[in-house]
Design a protein around this motif. Structure first.
Motif, short mmCIF file in Angstrom:
data_model
loop_
_atom_site.label_atom_id
_atom_site.label_comp_id
_atom_site.label_asym_id
_atom_site.label_seq_id
_atom_site.Cartn_x
_atom_site.Cartn_y
_atom_site.Cartn_z
N PHE A 107 -10.81 5.75 1.76
CA PHE A 107 -9.60 6.21 2.42
C PHE A 107 -8.51 6.64 1.47
O PHE A 107 -7.36 6.80 1.85
N SER A 108 -8.87 6.89 0.22
CA SER A 108 -7.85 7.40 -0.72
C SER A 108 -8.04 8.87 -0.97
O SER A 108 -8.96 9.48 -0.57
N LYS B 140 -5.94 -0.93 7.01
CA LYS B 140 -4.87 -1.93 6.98
C LYS B 140 -5.44 -3.34 6.93
O LYS B 140 -4.87 -4.22 6.27
N ASN C 296 1.87 2.58 5.54
CA ASN C 296 1.62 4.02 5.47
C ASN C 296 0.91 4.49 6.75
O ASN C 296 -0.09 3.91 7.18
N GLN C 297 1.45 5.54 7.35
CA GLN C 297 0.92 6.08 8.60
C GLN C 297 -0.47 6.72 8.45
O GLN C 297 -1.19 6.89 9.43
N ASN C 298 -0.85 7.08 7.22
CA ASN C 298 -2.13 7.74 6.99
C ASN C 298 -3.32 6.78 6.96
O ASN C 298 -4.46 7.21 6.94
N ILE C 299 -3.05 5.49 6.97
CA ILE C 299 -4.12 4.50 6.87
C ILE C 299 -4.40 3.91 8.25
O ILE C 299 -3.49 3.45 8.94
N ASP C 300 -5.68 3.94 8.65
CA ASP C 300 -6.05 3.43 9.98
C ASP C 300 -6.09 1.90 9.97
O ASP C 300 -5.87 1.25 8.95
N GLN D 215 3.89 7.89 -5.30
CA GLN D 215 3.22 8.54 -4.17
C GLN D 215 2.02 7.72 -3.70
O GLN D 215 1.47 6.90 -4.43
N TYR D 216 1.60 8.00 -2.49
CA TYR D 216 0.47 7.31 -1.85
C TYR D 216 -0.77 7.30 -2.74
O TYR D 216 -1.37 6.24 -2.96
N THR D 217 -1.18 8.45 -3.24
CA THR D 217 -2.41 8.51 -4.05
C THR D 217 -2.24 7.72 -5.35
O THR D 217 -3.19 7.08 -5.80
#
Length: 92
Positions: A91-92, A51, A43-47, A4-6
């Motif tokens: 950002f996590s 990135k 990942n779409q959640n990261i601006d 998972q992302y986290t």
């Protein structure tokens, strides 16, 4: 099964913290840094700022993988390692 992302963020942060603390690492850790940064960049959640940071981390892992003097490479990036960990925390 993909992690998972986290979990990806925590793993990336742990490896970077270990490099910073120990001033040493392995080629396989650099390869893992590359894979994690690359996976997180899509990942779409990261601006865009996140990135850009992940792109720097990816380059660090890639350059570390190919260097003849990995411990020196890590030592030369001490300031960035600490900064990256701080930024990942945001950002996590």
């Amino acid at each position: 099964m993909p992690i998972q992302y986290t979990d990806q963020m925590n793993l990336l942060k742990d490896i970077l913290q270990n490099h910073s603390k120990d001033c040493c690492g392995s080629v396989s850790e650099c390869e893992q840094i590359e894979r994690l940064a690359k996976a997180l960049m899509v990942n779409q959640n990261i601006d865009q700022t996140g990135k850009a940071i992940l792109s720097e981390i990816y380059s660090y892992g890639q350059n570390g993988k190919y260097t003849q003097h990995l411990d020196e490479h890590i030592s030369n990036h001490q300031d960035q390692l600490n900064s990256w960990v701080d930024q990942i925390n945001q950002f996590s």
